[in-house]
Design a protein around this motif. Structure first.
Motif, PDB file in Angstrom:
ATOM      1  N   LEU A   1       0.800  -1.237   0.000  1.00 50.98           N
ATOM      2  CA  LEU A   1       0.000   0.000   0.000  1.00 50.98           C
ATOM      3  C   LEU A   1       0.833   1.288   0.000  1.00 50.98           C
ATOM      4  N   PRO A   2       1.925   1.385   0.778  1.00 50.04           N
ATOM      5  CA  PRO A   2       2.675   2.657   0.784  1.00 50.04           C
ATOM      6  C   PRO A   2       3.310   2.980  -0.564  1.00 50.04           C
ATOM      7  N   ASN A   3       3.457   1.984  -1.436  1.00 47.56           N
ATOM      8  CA  ASN A   3       4.136   2.204  -2.719  1.00 47.56           C
ATOM      9  C   ASN A   3       3.184   2.308  -3.907  1.00 47.56           C
ATOM     10  N   LEU A   4       1.890   2.259  -3.646  1.00 49.96           N
ATOM     11  CA  LEU A   4       0.922   2.317  -4.746  1.00 49.96           C
ATOM     12  C   LEU A   4       0.464   3.750  -4.975  1.00 49.96           C
ATOM     13  N   PRO A   5       0.056   4.078  -6.216  1.00 53.88           N
ATOM     14  CA  PRO A   5      -0.462   5.426  -6.465  1.00 53.88           C
ATOM     15  C   PRO A   5      -1.775   5.653  -5.714  1.00 53.88           C
ATOM     16  N   ARG A   6      -2.103   6.912  -5.459  1.00 55.93           N
ATOM     17  CA  ARG A   6      -3.369   7.228  -4.794  1.00 55.93           C
ATOM     18  C   ARG A   6      -4.535   6.823  -5.700  1.00 55.93           C
ATOM     19  N   ALA A   7      -5.535   6.190  -5.116  1.00 54.23           N
ATOM     20  CA  ALA A   7      -6.690   5.741  -5.899  1.00 54.23           C
ATOM     21  C   ALA A   7      -7.882   6.650  -5.608  1.00 54.23           C
ATOM     22  N   GLN A   8      -8.835   6.665  -6.536  1.00 55.02           N
ATOM     23  CA  GLN A   8     -10.079   7.382  -6.231  1.00 55.02           C
ATOM     24  C   GLN A   8     -10.852   6.617  -5.155  1.00 55.02           C
ATOM     25  N   CYS A   9     -10.762   5.296  -5.225  1.00 53.12           N
ATOM     26  CA  CYS A   9     -11.599   4.485  -4.345  1.00 53.12           C
ATOM     27  C   CYS A   9     -10.849   3.233  -3.901  1.00 53.12           C
ATOM     28  N   VAL A  10     -11.038   2.853  -2.647  1.00 53.54           N
ATOM     29  CA  VAL A  10     -10.553   1.556  -2.154  1.00 53.54           C
ATOM     30  C   VAL A  10     -11.768   0.770  -1.677  1.00 53.54           C
ATOM     31  N   ILE A  11     -11.847  -0.478  -2.089  1.00 57.01           N
ATOM     32  CA  ILE A  11     -12.881  -1.365  -1.554  1.00 57.01           C
ATOM     33  C   ILE A  11     -12.156  -2.443  -0.773  1.00 57.01           C
ATOM     34  N   ALA A  12     -12.428  -2.505   0.529  1.00 59.85           N
ATOM     35  CA  ALA A  12     -11.698  -3.433   1.397  1.00 59.85           C
ATOM     36  C   ALA A  12     -12.670  -4.393   2.081  1.00 59.85           C
ATOM     37  N   ASP A  13     -12.361  -5.659   1.955  1.00 57.96           N
ATOM     38  CA  ASP A  13     -13.140  -6.710   2.622  1.00 57.96           C
ATOM     39  C   ASP A  13     -12.143  -7.448   3.515  1.00 57.96           C
ATOM     40  N   PRO A  14     -11.759  -6.817   4.633  1.00 61.16           N
ATOM     41  CA  PRO A  14     -10.640  -7.355   5.431  1.00 61.16           C
ATOM     42  C   PRO A  14     -11.064  -8.547   6.266  1.00 61.16           C
ATOM     43  N   PRO A  15     -10.087  -9.267   6.813  1.00 61.18           N
ATOM     44  CA  PRO A  15     -10.435 -10.275   7.823  1.00 61.18           C
ATOM     45  C   PRO A  15     -11.143  -9.558   8.975  1.00 61.18           C
ATOM     46  N   TYR A  16     -12.323 -10.061   9.379  1.00 60.67           N
ATOM     47  CA  TYR A  16     -13.069  -9.420  10.474  1.00 60.67           C
ATOM     48  C   TYR A  16     -12.566  -9.932  11.835  1.00 60.67           C
ATOM     49  N   ALA A  17     -11.771 -11.006  11.814  1.00 58.75           N
ATOM     50  CA  ALA A  17     -11.309 -11.684  13.045  1.00 58.75           C
ATOM     51  C   ALA A  17     -12.483 -12.232  13.839  1.00 58.75           C
ATOM     52  N   GLN A  18     -13.431 -12.856  13.131  1.00 59.89           N
ATOM     53  CA  GLN A  18     -14.606 -13.389  13.829  1.00 59.89           C
ATOM     54  C   GLN A  18     -14.922 -14.836  13.453  1.00 59.89           C
ATOM     55  N   THR A  19     -13.980 -15.494  12.744  1.00 57.54           N
ATOM     56  CA  THR A  19     -14.175 -16.914  12.437  1.00 57.54           C
ATOM     57  C   THR A  19     -12.893 -17.657  12.824  1.00 57.54           C
ATOM     58  N   SER A  20     -12.901 -18.977  12.611  1.00 57.82           N
ATOM     59  CA  SER A  20     -11.697 -19.761  12.928  1.00 57.82           C
ATOM     60  C   SER A  20     -10.826 -19.987  11.687  1.00 57.82           C
ATOM     61  N   LEU A  21     -11.162 -19.332  10.560  1.00 54.40           N
ATOM     62  CA  LEU A  21     -10.323 -19.474   9.357  1.00 54.40           C
ATOM     63  C   LEU A  21      -8.910 -18.991   9.665  1.00 54.40           C
ATOM     64  N   ASP A  22      -7.894 -19.675   9.124  1.00 52.55           N
ATOM     65  CA  ASP A  22      -6.524 -19.338   9.550  1.00 52.55           C
ATOM     66  C   ASP A  22      -6.114 -17.917   9.126  1.00 52.55           C
TER      67      ASP A  22
END
Ligand SMILES: C[S@@+](CC[C@H](N)C(=O)[O-])C[C@H]1O[C@@H](n2cnc3c(N)ncnc32)[C@H](O)[C@@H]1O
Length: 245
Positions: A21-42
């Motif tokens: 991320l620190p090396n990427l150009p600025r975007a108009q939009c970011v769509i993020a679907d991050p780990p919510y830390a609410q399941t047992s998926l590794d």
């Protein structure tokens, strides 16, 4: 930075988004679907620090109300302001805890930087108005600014999309454990990213955001730390976009 995949303005990077991320150009939009830390998926572990590394005019984040409340100090550092939230209503639930309401929705919050008037945001219209949804009512005084016939339809024609979007989950064809349907991602992207703009998805998974960007003719960058997901996304992007009349 060598992309894992690159074609027609769409690039995929394999690795930790916090390194890219620190090396990427600025975007108009970011769509993020991050780990919510609410399941047992590794991989479902909260990725501390990612929000602060995002450089964009607007940031859509998938999550649960609980996640946003627990992480509020990371979202509201002063860099981002919250604009609105949208609910994805699924046709069936994913959580089956017997002592709770059966969970059939996820929240998607929109944050932005700078002046809202400078941030690209185009209300999305839908053709699926029904009689019940379009029944004529006297317009309350506080709605004077909304133009008749443009935002509200009385005849089943185009109307403003609602903040609760009912879209079937990807059950039966998902290639990521928590894959989001194109029917949810496409309107968020069309709302926040200009047609010639660029979107970044730091937690790309199977590449849904990139597929939507390709359909809409936008540039896109996706990142995932699992190589198998990069491979799936690259394959989805290599398939032709089907255009239905
Ligand atoms: C919720 S899933 C995204 C699903 C995606 N929206 C889709 O439709 O397929 C989150 C993804 O983030 C990835 N991930 C987790 N931590 C990461 C990190 N630090 N950098 C990049 N990707 C990461 C996981 O491998 C997982 O595929």
């Amino acid at each position: 930075m060598k992309p894992y995949f690159e074609h027609s303005g769409i690039a995929i990077y394999h690795g930790d988004c916090r390194e890219y991320l620190p090396n990427l150009p600025r975007a108009q939009c970011v769509i993020a679907d991050p780990p919510y830390a609410q399941t047992s998926l590794d991989w479902d572990v909260w990725q501390a620090g990612w929000i602060d590394l995002v450089a964009a005019d607007s940031l859509w984040v998938f999550g649960t109300m609980r996640m946003f409340v627990e992480r509020s100090s990371e979202f509201l550092t002063g860099k981002w302001r919250m604009a609105q939230d949208v609910v994805w209503e699924k046709h069936n639930g994913s959580g089956f805890q017997a002592d709770r309401f059966r969970r059939v929705h996820e929240s998607i919050a929109l944050f932005y930087q700078g002046a809202w008037s400078d941030v690209h945001h185009v209300p999305q219209m839908t053709q699926d108005a029904t009689r019940r949804q379009t029944r004529r009512k006297a317009r309350p005084a506080h709605m004077n600014g909304i133009r008749e016939g443009v935002y509200v339809s009385h005849d089943g024609g185009p109307r403003m999309m609602r903040s609760v979007l009912r879209v079937s989950s990807c059950h039966g064809y998902a290639e990521n454990e928590t894959q989001k349907p194109l029917g949810i991602v496409r309107p968020l992207l069309a709302y926040s990213c200009p047609p010639d703009g660029m979107v970044i998805d730091p937690f790309m998974g199977s590449g849904t955001t990139l597929v939507a960007a390709k359909e809409l003719g936008m540039s896109a960058i996706g990142i995932d730390r699992r190589e198998a997901q990069c491979e799936i996304a690259a394959r989805r992007l290599s398939q032709e976009v089907m255009v239905f009349a």
